[in-house]
Design a protein around this motif. Structure first.
Motif, short mmCIF file in Angstrom:
data_model
loop_
_atom_site.label_atom_id
_atom_site.label_comp_id
_atom_site.label_asym_id
_atom_site.label_seq_id
_atom_site.Cartn_x
_atom_site.Cartn_y
_atom_site.Cartn_z
N ARG A 102 0.84 -1.19 0.00
CA ARG A 102 0.00 0.00 0.00
C ARG A 102 0.88 1.25 0.00
O ARG A 102 2.07 1.19 0.31
CB ARG A 102 -0.93 -0.02 1.21
N SER A 156 6.74 7.51 -0.73
CA SER A 156 5.41 8.10 -0.89
C SER A 156 5.27 9.31 0.02
O SER A 156 6.01 9.47 0.99
CB SER A 156 4.33 7.07 -0.58
N ALA A 186 -2.03 9.96 -1.26
CA ALA A 186 -3.31 9.40 -0.82
C ALA A 186 -4.05 10.54 -0.17
O ALA A 186 -3.96 10.76 1.02
CB ALA A 186 -3.11 8.27 0.17
N PRO A 211 -5.95 10.03 11.73
CA PRO A 211 -6.90 10.99 12.27
C PRO A 211 -7.69 10.48 13.48
O PRO A 211 -8.35 11.25 14.15
CB PRO A 211 -7.84 11.25 11.10
N MET A 268 -3.44 -0.08 9.44
CA MET A 268 -4.24 0.48 8.35
C MET A 268 -4.16 2.00 8.20
O MET A 268 -4.45 2.51 7.13
CB MET A 268 -5.72 0.11 8.57
N LEU A 269 -3.86 2.71 9.24
CA LEU A 269 -4.06 4.16 9.20
C LEU A 269 -2.78 4.97 9.22
O LEU A 269 -2.80 6.15 9.53
CB LEU A 269 -4.98 4.60 10.35
N ARG A 270 -1.66 4.34 8.91
CA ARG A 270 -0.43 5.14 8.83
C ARG A 270 -0.50 6.07 7.62
O ARG A 270 -1.07 5.71 6.59
CB ARG A 270 0.79 4.23 8.72
N THR A 271 0.11 7.24 7.76
CA THR A 271 0.13 8.18 6.65
C THR A 271 1.15 7.72 5.61
O THR A 271 2.09 7.00 5.95
CB THR A 271 0.45 9.60 7.18
N PRO A 272 1.00 8.08 4.35
CA PRO A 272 1.96 7.65 3.33
C PRO A 272 3.39 8.02 3.71
O PRO A 272 3.65 9.14 4.15
CB PRO A 272 1.51 8.43 2.09
N GLY A 273 4.27 7.08 3.52
CA GLY A 273 5.68 7.30 3.89
C GLY A 273 6.01 6.83 5.29
O GLY A 273 7.18 6.62 5.61
N THR A 281 6.43 4.17 6.96
CA THR A 281 6.60 2.72 6.90
C THR A 281 6.83 2.18 8.31
O THR A 281 7.08 2.96 9.24
CB THR A 281 7.80 2.36 6.01
N ILE A 306 0.90 17.63 6.83
CA ILE A 306 1.87 16.64 7.30
C ILE A 306 3.16 16.80 6.50
O ILE A 306 3.12 16.92 5.28
CB ILE A 306 1.30 15.21 7.14
N LEU A 357 -3.38 16.25 2.04
CA LEU A 357 -3.74 15.46 3.21
C LEU A 357 -3.78 13.98 2.93
O LEU A 357 -4.18 13.54 1.86
CB LEU A 357 -5.09 15.92 3.75
N PRO A 358 -3.39 13.19 3.89
CA PRO A 358 -3.33 11.75 3.71
C PRO A 358 -4.66 11.09 4.09
O PRO A 358 -5.62 11.75 4.44
CB PRO A 358 -2.26 11.35 4.72
N LEU A 359 -4.67 9.81 4.04
CA LEU A 359 -5.71 9.00 4.65
C LEU A 359 -7.07 9.21 4.03
O LEU A 359 -8.00 9.71 4.64
CB LEU A 359 -5.79 9.29 6.15
#
Lengths: 114, 613
Positions: free
Chosen positions: A47, A54, A59, B130, B211-216, B218, B548, B588-590
């Motif tokens: 993902r 990313s 997203a 969030p 499931m809810l981590r922001t992009p990047g 890891t 972010i 914004l992510p998510l």
């Protein structure tokens, strides 16, 4: 795998039955989580959250959809307490608790909070 | 349902102001909040019905600290009774109830739930989420915990009083004939409820981090606190069901006449001990790991260094989590019914990953430009007391010593050094560290210094002398003792230490009141810290972030602050930042399911603009 290995070692050194069962059961519980993670990874692949390069815009959009305030959680907790506390105190209490739990679960499922 | 719309953010050209070499101020980038509210309710009904993770996080903090006060008050009764030989304050029966509920409150209702408070408030902020994945389940978990705790305390009002069998409830003492009152049943019900609450919270924590981590963000860029909460949640899922099963069997023995733990009818009290300690020893780490995470966040920030051995710390946590499930029977050496060698070995092994952590904490400070603000003082205080508790833990892992020291005050001293040092002192480190984030206000450094030294003096006076009492053979859980050796003196010193501990709370409470009455001017990042929670306003807006920074390491805020300096922060931050040019409305992510529509709308608007142009 750790639980399985240590459970088998414990079995080999003559451990108690409860400990062996607990360790092997822990293997099962760990396997449940690992199985979910494996299935999830297989189904959805990598993902955007897991990509090294990313960034937030990858997203984007509405942050999320979240439930507003609700009385259901506290009512459900109260009902659950009555349900279990009724075991030592009296079945009448468990019945009240069961009614509260059933009604709150039903309402929670149908709760749209418009 | 509530939908949260995106907000525009600061233009990239403001970074660093006129001076391109200037460090970036987070406050200058995020500016005043564009969102209304902080997610914290303003009415009683609002608090009773909230599902917001920050509100529930604050509720966890307040509830667990309230239980700390109650448990501390009960400890005062114990210390008052033991100050001199003879019985002065309470009867033997009440004394039994007091130390049982003291231990139970501290372990089940204070220490673990405070960690859940961190998982509620801080963890989502650290990963750019969030909220938690299941907000209503989260609220249900919280209320189950609070109501369960109330059930335990109401046991004092039951006929026969509260549970009198110690916090690990060994049968046959905890059986129907050993403790016949309703208070004992209420204790069992309370632990079942709080255990269920913990299990549900663990599910929520794992789902959120998955499931809810922001992009990047890891897995190997997550802050150590978040990692520790993740491992803690896994441990909860593995061991809490075992405790719940054992408790249901105990309840069945008491209420339905089953014989699981009744030796005269083929049952086994040893079975309970195995099941309880299969939960009980990992429980120590379930309590401790979040606080290990707290100090791991603090040491690098106040030493101005990256954390030493980031991955080593994670693997040490994983190793502790795994090993902790195979050491339980060192609590049962004196039963003579366990494989002593196996458990002595595994119990000693756990000192290795724990030692790695201590080494890495010191490594994080070594060579740094250390400053001693309140969080750092308390974090160092934690390190000292935890090492003392750890050393006595290794001693107790040795069966030879354990046979002598079991059930003595030495064990009480060890346990309180580990749990007190780990939990209470690290807890205050965390409170001083994140107070500005939660309230937008700072706490007084001067009062914090008083708080710290009184706490350290009081804590060590209270519990150090218990080592000596235990070495001299004073058993625990007795309301009376003979005036032999120095027992009376050491008990009096311990009681004096307890009074100092109580007094140490005065400057803290004054600091809290003063802070809450002062202006909210802490800013987003008052400590020049590293992790993502410092990239949002203080207190955070309702769903946490309007903006972010790019995430290229475990220190995204540090990287961003140094974005104008090559070779200081993680590589790739400046490039990611520049790539955002022209995407100001897509930061914004998510995304939820609506996100695709929003993105499509943005693209359509962009095309329309192009067409017009």
């Amino acid at each position: 795998m750790y639980f399985l290995a240590i459970g088998l070692i414990y079995l080999a050194v003559g451990g108690d039955p409860a400990g062996i069962v607990a360790l092997l059961m822990a293997s099962g519980l760990g396997g449940l989580i690992a199985g979910f993670a494996w299935h999830f990874g297989r189904r959805y692949g990598t993902r955007v959250e897991d990509l090294q390069d990313s960034d937030a815009p990858d997203a984007t959009g509405v942050v999320g959809v979240y439930p507003t305030a609700s009385l259901r959680p506290i009512a459900l907790a109260f009902g659950t307490t009555l349900l279990v506390l009724g075991v030592p105190i009296g079945s009448w209490m468990s019945m009240i608790g069961a009614a509260i739990v059933a009604s709150q679960v039903l309402l929670l499922v149908h709760d749209t909070d418009d | 349902m509530t939908t949260i719309d995106r907000k525009p953010s600061a233009p990239t050209v403001t970074l660093g102001g006129d001076d391109p070499n200037h460090l970036v101020s987070i406050d200058s980038v995020i500016g005043p909040s564009g969102q209304e509210g902080t997610g914290l309710p303003t009415t009683l009904v609002g608090w009773l019905t909230t599902t917001n993770h920050k509100a529930l996080g604050v509720a966890y903090f307040v509830a667990s600290l309230t239980f700390l006060a109650i448990g501390g008050g009960l400890a005062g009764i114990i210390r008052a009774e033991l100050t001199s030989p003879g019985q002065q304050v309470v009867s033997e029966q009440v004394y039994n109830q007091v130390f049982t509920i003291h231990g139970s409150v501290m372990v089940f209702l204070f220490a673990v739930p405070f960690g859940f408070g961190l998982a509620n408030y801080i963890m989502p902020l650290q990963i750019g989420a969030p909220d938690l994945a299941f907000p209503r389940l989260n609220a249900f978990s919280f209320w189950l915990y609070v109501i369960g705790g109330a059930v335990m305390l109401f046991g004092f009002a039951a006929d026969g009083g509260a549970a009198p069998f110690g916090w690990f409830a060994y049968p046959p003492l905890s059986g129907a004939s050993g403790s016949p009152g309703l208070g004992a049943d209420m204790w069992i019900v309370a632990i079942i409820l709080t255990g269920t609450s913990g299990t549900l919270t663990a599910v929520n924590v794992i789902a959120t981090i998955t499931m809810l981590r922001t992009p990047g963000m890891t897995l190997f860029r997550m802050p150590i606190l978040t990692w520790n909460l993740l491992v803690t949640a896994f441990m909860v899922l593995v061991v809490f069901p075992v405790l719940s099963g054992a408790l249901l069997m105990l309840l069945a023995d008491r209420q339905f006449g089953t014989k699981f733990y009744v030796p005269t009818d083929g049952g086994s009290p040893i079975l309970w001990q195995h099941l309880f300690w299969f939960f009980g020893h990992p429980e120590v780490y379930i309590v401790a790991l979040p606080f290990f995470g707290v100090v791991t966040e603090i040491f690098p920030v106040f030493a101005r260094r990256p954390v030493f051995g980031y991955k080593g710390l994670i693997f040490a946590t994983l190793t502790i989590g795994a090993l902790s499930t195979s050491v339980w029977a060192h609590h049962m050496f004196v039963t003579g019914e366990v494989v002593v060698t196996f458990f002595a070995l595994t119990s000693s092994l756990i000192a290795i990953p724990t030692g790695v952590k201590v080494f890495n904490w010191m490594g994080s400070m070594y060579g740094g430009a250390i400053t001693f603000e309140a969080p750092m003082k308390f974090a160092i205080g934690f390190l000292v007391t935890f090492v003392v508790g750890g050393v006595t833990g290794v001693m107790l892992a040795s069966p030879t010593l354990d046979f002598q020291l079991s059930d003595s005050f030495f064990v009480v001293a060890h346990f309180h050094y580990v749990m007190g040092g780990t939990v209470v002192i690290a807890l205050f480190a965390g409170i001083y560290f994140w107070w500005p984030k939660v309230t937008g206000r700072m706490l007084s450094e001067r009062l914090a210094t008083w708080h710290f030294w009184l706490l350290m003096i009081g804590f060590n006076m209270t519990f150090f002398f218990m080592h000596l009492l235990g070495r001299e053979g004073m058993p625990r859980r007795v309301p009376d003792y003979e005036p032999i050796s120095n027992w009376e003196l050491w008990n009096q010193l311990a009681t004096a230490g307890y009074v100092i501990l109580l007094i140490s709370m005065v400057p803290f409470l004054i600091a809290v009141v003063k802070s809450l009455r002062g202006p909210a001017n802490a800013g987003a990042d008052p400590w020049n810290a590293y992790s993502l929670e410092w990239a949002t306003t203080s207190p955070p807006v309702e769903h946490n972030f309007e903006w972010i920074p790019p995430i290229r390491s475990e220190r995204p805020v540090f990287d961003f602050r140094w974005i104008n300096h090559d070779d200081v922060g993680a590589p790739g931050v400046a490039e990611a930042w520049m790539a955002r040019e022209g995407l100001d409305d897509r930061w914004l992510p998510l995304a939820g399911p609506v996100a695709a529509d929003v993105a499509d709308d943005a693209n359509a608007a962009s095309s329309a603009d192009s067409d017009v142009g």
